[in-house]
Design a protein around this motif. Structure first.
Motif, PDB file in Angstrom:
ATOM      1  N   THR A  23      20.597  86.940  71.056  1.00 31.89           N
ATOM      2  CA  THR A  23      21.778  87.237  70.634  1.00 31.89           C
ATOM      3  C   THR A  23      22.684  86.171  70.356  1.00 31.89           C
ATOM      4  O   THR A  23      22.669  85.103  70.848  1.00 31.89           O
ATOM      5  N   ILE A  24      23.362  86.455  68.993  1.00 28.68           N
ATOM      6  CA  ILE A  24      24.256  85.322  68.487  1.00 28.68           C
ATOM      7  C   ILE A  24      25.699  85.917  68.501  1.00 28.68           C
ATOM      8  O   ILE A  24      25.804  86.592  67.815  1.00 28.68           O
ATOM      9  N   ARG A  25      26.319  85.381  69.607  1.00 31.37           N
ATOM     10  CA  ARG A  25      27.646  85.427  69.462  1.00 31.37           C
ATOM     11  C   ARG A  25      28.552  84.904  68.562  1.00 31.37           C
ATOM     12  O   ARG A  25      28.543  83.725  68.592  1.00 31.37           O
ATOM     13  N   VAL A  26      29.490  85.712  67.806  1.00 34.72           N
ATOM     14  CA  VAL A  26      30.322  85.017  66.659  1.00 34.72           C
ATOM     15  C   VAL A  26      31.615  85.400  66.896  1.00 34.72           C
ATOM     16  O   VAL A  26      31.801  86.512  67.124  1.00 34.72           O
ATOM     17  N   PHE A  27      32.517  84.601  66.858  1.00 34.10           N
ATOM     18  CA  PHE A  27      33.949  84.866  66.211  1.00 34.10           C
ATOM     19  C   PHE A  27      34.204  84.624  65.009  1.00 34.10           C
ATOM     20  O   PHE A  27      34.379  83.197  64.975  1.00 34.10           O
ATOM     21  N   PHE A  28      34.667  85.249  64.086  1.00 37.35           N
ATOM     22  CA  PHE A  28      34.746  85.148  62.892  1.00 37.35           C
ATOM     23  C   PHE A  28      36.518  84.902  62.594  1.00 37.35           C
ATOM     24  O   PHE A  28      37.175  85.975  62.793  1.00 37.35           O
ATOM     25  N   ASP A  29      36.951  83.740  61.690  1.00 42.30           N
ATOM     26  CA  ASP A  29      38.236  83.719  61.305  1.00 42.30           C
ATOM     27  C   ASP A  29      38.356  83.503  60.013  1.00 42.30           C
ATOM     28  O   ASP A  29      37.644  82.414  59.320  1.00 42.30           O
ATOM     29  N   HIS A 163      32.297  84.349  77.613  1.00 44.36           N
ATOM     30  CA  HIS A 163      31.016  83.915  77.293  1.00 44.36           C
ATOM     31  C   HIS A 163      30.863  82.498  77.126  1.00 44.36           C
ATOM     32  O   HIS A 163      30.578  82.226  76.147  1.00 44.36           O
ATOM     33  N   PRO A 164      30.983  81.925  78.023  1.00 44.35           N
ATOM     34  CA  PRO A 164      30.913  80.183  78.167  1.00 44.35           C
ATOM     35  C   PRO A 164      29.821  79.898  77.570  1.00 44.35           C
ATOM     36  O   PRO A 164      28.620  80.419  78.051  1.00 44.35           O
ATOM     37  N   GLY A 165      29.878  79.125  76.546  1.00 44.43           N
ATOM     38  CA  GLY A 165      28.596  78.355  75.806  1.00 44.43           C
ATOM     39  C   GLY A 165      27.706  79.179  75.077  1.00 44.43           C
ATOM     40  O   GLY A 165      26.912  78.794  74.656  1.00 44.43           O
ATOM     41  N   GLU A 166      28.408  80.284  74.880  1.00 40.88           N
ATOM     42  CA  GLU A 166      27.426  81.172  74.022  1.00 40.88           C
ATOM     43  C   GLU A 166      28.118  81.788  72.376  1.00 40.88           C
ATOM     44  O   GLU A 166      27.524  81.943  71.367  1.00 40.88           O
ATOM     45  N   VAL A 167      29.424  81.573  72.393  1.00 37.37           N
ATOM     46  CA  VAL A 167      30.243  81.859  71.197  1.00 37.37           C
ATOM     47  C   VAL A 167      30.327  80.547  70.250  1.00 37.37           C
ATOM     48  O   VAL A 167      30.622  79.646  70.374  1.00 37.37           O
ATOM     49  N   THR A 168      30.010  80.879  68.979  1.00 37.10           N
ATOM     50  CA  THR A 168      30.091  80.148  67.808  1.00 37.10           C
ATOM     51  C   THR A 168      31.264  80.623  67.005  1.00 37.10           C
ATOM     52  O   THR A 168      31.088  81.812  66.527  1.00 37.10           O
ATOM     53  N   LEU A 191      33.862  75.278  76.167  1.00 38.69           N
ATOM     54  CA  LEU A 191      33.439  76.579  76.372  1.00 38.69           C
ATOM     55  C   LEU A 191      32.606  77.182  74.991  1.00 38.69           C
ATOM     56  O   LEU A 191      31.802  78.057  75.452  1.00 38.69           O
ATOM     57  N   ALA A 192      33.003  76.794  74.031  1.00 33.36           N
ATOM     58  CA  ALA A 192      32.405  77.312  72.710  1.00 33.36           C
ATOM     59  C   ALA A 192      31.038  76.497  72.746  1.00 33.36           C
ATOM     60  O   ALA A 192      30.939  75.656  73.152  1.00 33.36           O
ATOM     61  N   LYS A 193      30.057  77.221  72.145  1.00 31.64           N
ATOM     62  CA  LYS A 193      28.847  76.869  71.793  1.00 31.64           C
ATOM     63  C   LYS A 193      28.869  75.856  70.534  1.00 31.64           C
ATOM     64  O   LYS A 193      28.407  74.668  70.557  1.00 31.64           O
ATOM     65  N   ALA A 194      29.789  76.063  69.627  1.00 33.36           N
ATOM     66  CA  ALA A 194      29.946  75.233  68.423  1.00 33.36           C
ATOM     67  C   ALA A 194      31.016  76.005  67.638  1.00 33.36           C
ATOM     68  O   ALA A 194      31.389  77.088  67.594  1.00 33.36           O
ATOM     69  N   ILE A 195      31.273  75.110  66.654  1.00 34.15           N
ATOM     70  CA  ILE A 195      32.177  75.701  65.520  1.00 34.15           C
ATOM     71  C   ILE A 195      31.687  75.306  64.020  1.00 34.15           C
ATOM     72  O   ILE A 195      31.208  74.102  63.969  1.00 34.15           O
ATOM     73  N   VAL A 196      31.820  76.141  63.169  1.00 37.99           N
ATOM     74  CA  VAL A 196      31.250  76.122  61.971  1.00 37.99           C
ATOM     75  C   VAL A 196      32.576  76.295  60.764  1.00 37.99           C
ATOM     76  O   VAL A 196      33.128  77.495  60.852  1.00 37.99           O
ATOM     77  N   ILE A 197      32.760  75.258  60.049  1.00 40.78           N
ATOM     78  CA  ILE A 197      33.791  75.464  59.091  1.00 40.78           C
ATOM     79  C   ILE A 197      33.414  75.550  57.739  1.00 40.78           C
ATOM     80  O   ILE A 197      32.676  74.625  57.324  1.00 40.78           O
ATOM     81  N   GLU A 198      34.151  76.158  56.687  1.00 42.96           N
ATOM     82  CA  GLU A 198      34.076  76.060  55.363  1.00 42.96           C
ATOM     83  C   GLU A 198      34.113  74.921  54.732  1.00 42.96           C
ATOM     84  O   GLU A 198      33.505  74.444  53.718  1.00 42.96           O
ATOM     85  N   ALA A 199      35.463  74.525  55.191  1.00 47.11           N
ATOM     86  CA  ALA A 199      36.057  73.150  54.424  1.00 47.11           C
ATOM     87  C   ALA A 199      35.268  71.984  54.753  1.00 47.11           C
ATOM     88  O   ALA A 199      33.962  71.834  55.238  1.00 47.11           O
ATOM     89  N   GLY A 200      35.783  70.891  54.076  1.00 48.50           N
ATOM     90  CA  GLY A 200      35.044  69.591  54.187  1.00 48.50           C
ATOM     91  C   GLY A 200      34.514  69.096  52.825  1.00 48.50           C
ATOM     92  O   GLY A 200      33.361  68.567  52.792  1.00 48.50           O
ATOM     93  N   LYS A 201      35.271  69.530  51.933  1.00 49.81           N
ATOM     94  CA  LYS A 201      34.682  68.889  50.342  1.00 49.81           C
ATOM     95  C   LYS A 201      34.897  67.487  50.220  1.00 49.81           C
ATOM     96  O   LYS A 201      36.213  67.322  49.287  1.00 49.81           O
ATOM     97  N   VAL A 202      33.969  66.763  50.522  1.00 49.44           N
ATOM     98  CA  VAL A 202      34.366  65.333  50.183  1.00 49.44           C
ATOM     99  C   VAL A 202      33.895  65.046  48.733  1.00 49.44           C
ATOM    100  O   VAL A 202      33.150  65.590  48.325  1.00 49.44           O
ATOM    101  N   ASP A 203      34.351  64.031  48.259  1.00 47.15           N
ATOM    102  CA  ASP A 203      34.012  63.323  46.799  1.00 47.15           C
ATOM    103  C   ASP A 203      34.130  64.390  45.668  1.00 47.15           C
ATOM    104  O   ASP A 203      33.378  64.550  44.802  1.00 47.15           O
ATOM    105  N   THR A 204      35.457  65.170  45.819  1.00 44.48           N
ATOM    106  CA  THR A 204      35.864  66.130  44.774  1.00 44.48           C
ATOM    107  C   THR A 204      36.432  65.816  43.782  1.00 44.48           C
ATOM    108  O   THR A 204      37.130  66.366  42.865  1.00 44.48           O
ATOM    109  N   GLY A 205      37.179  64.226  43.718  1.00 42.25           N
ATOM    110  CA  GLY A 205      38.469  64.052  42.868  1.00 42.25           C
ATOM    111  C   GLY A 205      37.731  64.093  41.414  1.00 42.25           C
ATOM    112  O   GLY A 205      38.736  64.702  40.722  1.00 42.25           O
ATOM    113  N   PHE A 206      36.621  63.672  41.033  1.00 44.36           N
ATOM    114  CA  PHE A 206      36.488  63.505  39.617  1.00 44.36           C
ATOM    115  C   PHE A 206      36.259  65.023  39.211  1.00 44.36           C
ATOM    116  O   PHE A 206      36.893  65.370  38.053  1.00 44.36           O
ATOM    117  N   GLY A 207      35.695  66.245  40.228  1.00 42.86           N
ATOM    118  CA  GLY A 207      35.471  67.485  39.676  1.00 42.86           C
ATOM    119  C   GLY A 207      36.849  68.006  39.552  1.00 42.86           C
ATOM    120  O   GLY A 207      37.063  68.958  38.786  1.00 42.86           O
TER     121      GLY A 207
END
Length: 352
Positions: A23-29, A163-168, A191-207
């Motif tokens: 089971t992959i427990r997710v809270f999506f924001d 759900h300590p240690g289970e929710v990403t 208590l969270a398992k991990a966090i995954v974010i969409e952001a973090g776009k490095v080296d985009t100045g030229f683009g």
């Protein structure tokens, strides 16, 4: 700086693959601009992967105002026949940024063409920057479904503590709700398992100067830099930033046709409302969170966001681990994914 690359995925990446039946427990924001488009389409893997237990969905102002986003998401869930998914309204405003402050910043440092909910109204788009609670007529129809009574911050804290240690935590929009939760519940990273974010776009100045400025701008950091700083400097067990890779695959007519071919309600919805040429930012973020073995190359470095009111306000900052200032934390920056496997799986999920 640690670099892992090449196919097949290194053992360090493959070891994180969920086992069959897990089971992959997710809270999506997220900030659910609609109808369709990347924000809402990112719900498809969460609804269709049989391993996923979706503990809740938080909504935050970003690409559009909170109230309108909630309505678009609820209507999509009706169409997808997933009325069981709980939708929790969250922050209507960033921690510090305001439309007036952003306008003053633009006057000093240059234009930001896409400002999400604060964007200038234009033909074909329903932006209403001065009316935060306005909900224009929805082209997909108004929902009968209602949001949950409790807010996104409360729901997130409750899910992780239950759900300590289970929710990403998967955050594909501005990080306001997550930052507020950290202020209310500083035990969240433990208590969270991990966090995954969409952001973090490095080296985009030229683009930004030579291509599509919107697609090369780290909007989720820019819209609420202080929230991003709070989240990135919290002591999570693991932080993954999908960053530049989230722009690497775009919605094409061929992809939309493949999704719609099965004639299912979600596939038809995507075919009708998908924005062709738009990157699959949030779909890729969710896919990486659910299956880290999609990642074929990553860099581990320290990441933060500029919070000084300068020309770099809201831009990502990155260091080698031995060069980073105190208080910053190591982040797994995704540099490449198995694009063919991601696309094939997304099409299959949308057609179920």
């Amino acid at each position: 700086m640690v670099l892992t690359a090449a196919l097949p995925a290194p053992a360090s990446l493959a070891a994180r693959q969920p086992v069959a039946g897990e089971t992959i427990r997710v809270f999506f924001d997220n900030d659910f601009l609609g109808p369709g488009q990347s924000n809402i389409q990112a719900m498809i893997p969460l609804m269709r992967d049989p391993r996923v237990r979706l503990e809740g969905v938080g909504v935050v102002t970003g690409d559009a105002w909170l109230t309108e986003e909630v309505q678009h998401l609820l209507r999509f869930l009706e169409i997808a026949q997933r009325r069981d998914i709980k939708v929790h309204a969250g922050a209507e405003m960033p921690l510090l940024r305001t439309p007036v402050e952003m306008a003053n910043w633009e006057a000093a440092y240059g234009k930001v063409p896409f400002k999400g909910a604060w964007s200038t109204p234009r033909q074909g788009r329903t932006y209403h920057p001065d009316q935060p609670r306005l909900v224009p007529p929805l082209t997909e129809g108004a929902p009968m479904l209602k949001p949950a009574a409790d807010d996104a911050v409360t729901a997130l804290i409750r899910a992780v503590r239950a759900h300590p240690g289970e929710v990403t935590i998967v955050a594909a929009g501005p990080l306001t709700n997550i930052a507020l939760a950290l202020r209310v519940a500083p035990d969240l990273p433990d208590l969270a398992k991990a966090i995954v974010i969409e952001a973090g776009k490095v080296d985009t100045g030229f683009g930004r100067a030579t291509g599509n400025t919107d697609y090369a701008t780290d909007f989720n950091f820019l819209f609420d830099p202080e929230a991003a700083h709070i989240v990135l400097t919290a002591p999570w067990k693991r932080i993954t930033a999908v960053g530049n890779v989230s722009s690497s695959i775009k919605m094409t007519p061929e992809l939309a046709d493949r999704i719609a071919a099965a004639g299912k309600p979600v596939g038809s919805y995507v075919k009708r409302y998908a924005r062709l040429g738009q990157p699959l930012w949030d779909e890729i973020t969710v896919a990486v969170a659910l299956d880290p073995t999609l990642v074929t190359e990553e860099v581990v470095a320290h990441l933060d966001v500029e919070t000084q009111r300068s020309a770099s306000y809201g831009q990502p900052l990155i260091w080698k681990s031995d060069m980073a200032p105190a208080g910053t934390r190591a982040v797994h920056l995704v540099r490449a994914i198995d694009a063919a496997r991601f696309t094939r799986r997304f099409v299959e999920q949308a057609a179920r």
